[in-house]
Design a protein around this motif. Structure first.
Motif, PDB file in Angstrom:
ATOM      1  N   LYS A 164      32.799  34.973  47.321  1.00  0.00           N
ATOM      2  CA  LYS A 164      33.198  35.716  48.515  1.00  0.00           C
ATOM      3  C   LYS A 164      32.571  35.191  49.792  1.00  0.00           C
ATOM      4  CE  LYS A 164      34.326  39.823  48.136  1.00  0.00           C
ATOM      5  NZ  LYS A 164      34.210  41.151  47.579  1.00  0.00           N
ATOM      6  N   ARG A 194      38.466  49.391  50.870  1.00  0.00           N
ATOM      7  CA  ARG A 194      39.259  50.240  49.982  1.00  0.00           C
ATOM      8  C   ARG A 194      40.115  51.191  50.829  1.00  0.00           C
ATOM      9  NH1 ARG A 194      36.371  53.849  48.123  1.00  0.00           N
ATOM     10  NH2 ARG A 194      34.442  53.383  49.227  1.00  0.00           N
ATOM     11  N   LYS A 199      37.297  55.088  55.506  1.00  0.00           N
ATOM     12  CA  LYS A 199      37.479  53.771  56.135  1.00  0.00           C
ATOM     13  C   LYS A 199      38.576  53.848  57.192  1.00  0.00           C
ATOM     14  CE  LYS A 199      34.872  52.073  52.744  1.00  0.00           C
ATOM     15  NZ  LYS A 199      33.493  51.633  52.912  1.00  0.00           N
ATOM     16  N   CYS A 222      43.286  44.763  53.818  1.00  0.00           N
ATOM     17  CA  CYS A 222      43.053  44.278  52.460  1.00  0.00           C
ATOM     18  C   CYS A 222      42.151  45.278  51.753  1.00  0.00           C
ATOM     19  CB  CYS A 222      42.395  42.903  52.535  1.00  0.00           C
ATOM     20  SG  CYS A 222      42.012  42.207  50.929  1.00  0.00           S
ATOM     21  N   GLY A 223      42.709  45.959  50.762  1.00  0.00           N
ATOM     22  CA  GLY A 223      41.929  46.986  50.068  1.00  0.00           C
ATOM     23  C   GLY A 223      42.262  47.034  48.600  1.00  0.00           C
ATOM     24  N   CYS A 257      45.275  43.792  45.839  1.00  0.00           N
ATOM     25  CA  CYS A 257      44.654  43.152  44.668  1.00  0.00           C
ATOM     26  C   CYS A 257      43.206  42.775  44.979  1.00  0.00           C
ATOM     27  CB  CYS A 257      45.440  41.919  44.243  1.00  0.00           C
ATOM     28  SG  CYS A 257      45.359  40.591  45.436  1.00  0.00           S
ATOM     29  N   GLU A 258      42.447  42.614  43.916  1.00  0.00           N
ATOM     30  CA  GLU A 258      41.034  42.208  44.061  1.00  0.00           C
ATOM     31  C   GLU A 258      40.983  40.685  44.036  1.00  0.00           C
ATOM     32  OE1 GLU A 258      38.227  44.215  43.988  1.00  0.00           O
ATOM     33  OE2 GLU A 258      36.673  42.761  43.478  1.00  0.00           O
ATOM     34  N   VAL A 263      39.331  37.431  50.255  1.00  0.00           N
ATOM     35  CA  VAL A 263      38.466  38.140  51.204  1.00  0.00           C
ATOM     36  C   VAL A 263      37.668  37.123  52.019  1.00  0.00           C
ATOM     37  CG1 VAL A 263      36.471  39.683  51.404  1.00  0.00           C
ATOM     38  CG2 VAL A 263      38.340  40.258  49.836  1.00  0.00           C
ATOM     39  N   LEU A 284      29.104  46.589  53.539  1.00  0.00           N
ATOM     40  CA  LEU A 284      28.932  45.167  53.210  1.00  0.00           C
ATOM     41  C   LEU A 284      30.037  44.309  53.807  1.00  0.00           C
ATOM     42  CD1 LEU A 284      27.763  45.009  49.488  1.00  0.00           C
ATOM     43  CD2 LEU A 284      26.480  44.397  51.540  1.00  0.00           C
ATOM     44  N   THR A 285      31.199  44.902  54.029  1.00  0.00           N
ATOM     45  CA  THR A 285      32.289  44.123  54.633  1.00  0.00           C
ATOM     46  C   THR A 285      31.877  43.620  56.011  1.00  0.00           C
ATOM     47  OG1 THR A 285      33.188  46.195  55.395  1.00  0.00           O
ATOM     48  CG2 THR A 285      34.213  45.244  53.447  1.00  0.00           C
TER      49      THR A 285
HETATM   50  N1  UDP Z   1      36.238  44.357  48.809  1.00  0.00           N
HETATM   51  C1  UDP Z   1      36.970  43.393  48.132  1.00  0.00           C
HETATM   52  N2  UDP Z   1      38.318  43.448  48.216  1.00  0.00           N
HETATM   53  C2  UDP Z   1      38.941  44.376  48.939  1.00  0.00           C
HETATM   54  C3  UDP Z   1      38.195  45.361  49.632  1.00  0.00           C
HETATM   55  C4  UDP Z   1      36.819  45.315  49.542  1.00  0.00           C
HETATM   56  O1  UDP Z   1      36.415  42.519  47.459  1.00  0.00           O
HETATM   57  O2  UDP Z   1      40.163  44.345  48.972  1.00  0.00           O
HETATM   58  C5  UDP Z   1      34.761  44.266  48.738  1.00  0.00           C
HETATM   59  C6  UDP Z   1      34.169  43.869  50.080  1.00  0.00           C
HETATM   60  O3  UDP Z   1      34.298  42.474  50.273  1.00  0.00           O
HETATM   61  C7  UDP Z   1      32.729  44.359  49.904  1.00  0.00           C
HETATM   62  C8  UDP Z   1      32.915  45.607  49.073  1.00  0.00           C
HETATM   63  O4  UDP Z   1      34.183  45.493  48.415  1.00  0.00           O
HETATM   64  O5  UDP Z   1      31.972  43.404  49.195  1.00  0.00           O
HETATM   65  C9  UDP Z   1      32.947  46.852  49.917  1.00  0.00           C
HETATM   66  O6  UDP Z   1      31.635  47.213  50.236  1.00  0.00           O
HETATM   67  P1  UDP Z   1      31.310  48.188  51.433  1.00  0.00           P
HETATM   68  O7  UDP Z   1      29.851  48.398  51.427  1.00  0.00           O
HETATM   69  O8  UDP Z   1      31.885  47.653  52.692  1.00  0.00           O
HETATM   70  O9  UDP Z   1      32.103  49.532  51.134  1.00  0.00           O
HETATM   71  P2  UDP Z   1      32.294  50.466  49.837  1.00  0.00           P
HETATM   72  O10 UDP Z   1      33.640  50.099  49.282  1.00  0.00           O
HETATM   73  O11 UDP Z   1      31.180  50.177  48.891  1.00  0.00           O
HETATM   74  O12 UDP Z   1      32.299  51.844  50.397  1.00  0.00           O
END
Ligand code: UDP
Length: 379
Positions: A164, A194, A199, A222-223, A257-258, A263, A284-285
Motif C-alpha cells: 500500500k 469504508r 466517513k 474507494c471503500g 473491492c479491497e 489504494v 490511517l488513510t
Molecule cells: N482501505 C483500503 N481500501 C479501501 C478503503 C480503506 O485498503 O477501499 C484501508 C486504508 O488504506 C487504511 C484503512 O483501510 O489503511 C483504513 O484505516 P483508517 O484508520 O483510515 O479508518 P478505519 O477504516 O480503520 O476507520
C-alpha cells in the motif's frame, strides 16, 4: 503475544496487524493474530457499539448484549491462550477476557474516538474494560476519567514498505489505473474510506458538486467492504443515489473491492485527497496520503489534527463546512506548487512520528515493562 480483532481485512486495525505481526516476529517475539468469528447479527450489534462509542445514542436490548457475550464465549472455547501478553482490539472481542482465567497482562487497544460516548453503552463496555491491565488509545482526548487503569497513547502507524505504501514504478501506476478504468484527463479528487456514516461519503458528494461548479474534475470514492461492518452497502447505495448521473458519466467512480495496490496508486495520482470524516479515531488513510506527499484536505476531528497542521502539512476544515472544503480543494487545484509544498512537509511529519517501527518499539517497551507476569511493573 497474541493480537485479537474481528476482521482480517478492511479498516485500519487489520492494516496495521498485517505489518505488525511479521515485524514483531522478526524482532524475536512469537506474535500471533486471531480473528473472532461472528454471524451478521453479531456484527450488526457490534457496529452499534462502535457508533455509540463515537457519540451516537443507541438503545441495546438485553438480547443484543446476550448475543454479544454468547458469541465471545463460543469463540473463547476455540481459542487457546497460553501467551505472555494479550492485546484485544476494539469492542467486538472485548468481553473475551471474561471467559479466561487471566494469567498474563491483557491490554484493550481501542481505536475509535472515545471522547463523547453514549453513556449507557459505555457503562456496559466499561464492565469488561476494567478487567484489563491497560487500555491503549490513539489520542489523549479519548481518556476515560472513570477508569483507574493505565491509559496509554499509541499513535497508529503505517508500513512504508507494504504494497500500500511502497514507491511504485510509473508503468505499474498506469496499468493499475487502466485496469480500473480510471482516466486522469481531469483533476482527480479521492476519498479512500469504508462506506461508513462517520466517513461521510454523502458529504463528499456535496463538496465535489460545489468544486465542479468551478473546475471540471473527477471524484473517486474507494471503500472496500469490511466483513465486520454491516452498514457498508446501505451507505454505498445512498451515495450512488446522491451522485446520480455522475456515476453513469464516470465523473464519480465508486470502488468497493479491497486492493492495496489500487489504494497506493490513487494516493499517488490524486490531485487532492479528501477525508471528510465526522469522527475519526486516527485516520490511517490520511497518514498514507501524507506519506505519498499528497495534499490532503481533511476534517478537524479526532486523530486527524495530530497528523495535519493546518496550512503546513495539509488543510483542516470543520466537518460540516462544505464551502470550506470546496475552497481549500480549489485553492490546491489552482496552485499545484502549494499542493507540492504541503505534501513535502507532510512526508517528513509522517517519517518522524507515524511509521510502524515506532509502534513495534512501543509494544516492545510495554512488554518489557510488564515483565510478562501479569503485574504492571513499578513506575
Ligand atoms: N482501505 C483500503 N481500501 C479501501 C478503503 C480503506 O485498503 O477501499 C484501508 C486504508 O488504506 C487504511 C484503512 O483501510 O489503511 C483504513 O484505516 P483508517 O484508520 O483510515 O479508518 P478505519 O477504516 O480503520 O476507520
Amino acid at each position: 503475544m497474541v493480537h485479537i480483532n474481528s476482521t482480517s481485512q478492511g479498516g485500519g486495525v487489520a492494516e496495521m496487524l498485517h505489518s505488525l505481526i511479521p515485524l514483531m516476529n522478526d524482532a524475536g517475539i512469537a506474535a500471533e493474530w486471531k480473528v473472532l468469528h461472528g454471524c451478521d447479527d453479531f456484527f450488526a450489534i457490534t457496529k452499534k457499539f462502535h457508533n455509540a462509542l463515537q457519540s451516537e445514542h443507541v438503545d441495546l436490548p438485553s438480547e443484543s448484549i446476550n448475543h454479544y457475550l454468547e458469541t465471545n464465549k463460543q469463540f473463547s472455547s476455540h481459542l487457546s491462550i497460553d501467551h505472555d501478553f494479550v492485546v484485544v482490539h476494539d469492542p467486538q472481542p472485548l468481553p473475551l477476557i471474561r471467559f479466561f482465567d487471566k494469567a498474563q497482562p491483557w491490554i484493550w487497544r481501542c481505536h475509535v474516538d472515545l471522547s463523547t460516548p453514549d453513556i449507557g453503552v459505555w457503562a456496559i463496555l466499561e464492565e469488561f474494560v476494567t478487567r484489563y491491565d491497560h487500555m491503549i488509545i490513539s489520542h489523549p482526548a479519548y481518556r476515560r476519567e472513570t477508569l483507574t487503569m493505565d491509559q496509554m497513547i499509541f499513535h497508529p502507524a503505517i508500513d512504508p514498505l507494504s504494497e500500500k505504501n511502497r514507491d511504485l514504478p510509473a508503468g505499474v501506476i498506469a496499468d493499475t489505473l487502466a485496469s480500473f478504468g480510471i482516466a486522469t484527463d481531469k483533476p482527480l479528487i479521492t476519498q479512500i474510506s469504508r462506506f461508513d456514516k462517520w466517513k461521510d461519503p454523502e458529504g463528499v458528494i456535496d463538496i465535489f458538486l460545489r468544486v465542479r461548479q468551478e473546475v471540471d474534475c473527477r471524484l473517486v470514492l474507494c471503500g472496500s467492504m469490511a466483513p465486520d461492518d454491516p452498514e457498508g452497502w446501505e451507505i454505498h447505495q445512498r451515495v450512488v443515489e446522491k451522485a446520480g448521473d455522475l456515476v453513469k458519466t464516470g465523473d464519480v467512480i465508486m470502488i468497493t473491492c479491497e486492493n492495496s495496490m489500487l489504494v497506493n496508486v490513487l494516493q499517488r495520482v490524486s490531485d487532492v485527497i479528501i477525508q471528510k470524516s465526522l469522527r475519526e479515531g486516527f485516520g490511517l488513510t490520511v497518514t498514507e496520503a501524507l506519506w505519498k506527499e499528497r495534499p490532503v484536505v481533511a476534517s478537524r476531528v479526532g486523530g486527524i489534527p495530530l497528523q495535519i497542521t493546518d496550512g503546513e502539512t495539509g488543510f483542516l476544515v470543520d466537518p460540516d463546512d462544505t464551502e470550506g472544503f470546496a475552497d481549500r480543494i480549489l485553492q490546491i487545484l489552482r496552485d499545484p506548487a502549494l499542493g507540492r509544498q504541503l505534501g513535502k512537509n507532510a512526508k517528513e511529519h509522517v517519517r518522524e512520528h507515524f511509521l510502524i517501527t515506532r509502534l513495534v518499539s512501543e509494544y516492545l517497551d510495554l512488554m518489557t515493562r510488564e515483565n510478562g507476569n501479569g503485574n504492571p511493573s513499578p513506575a
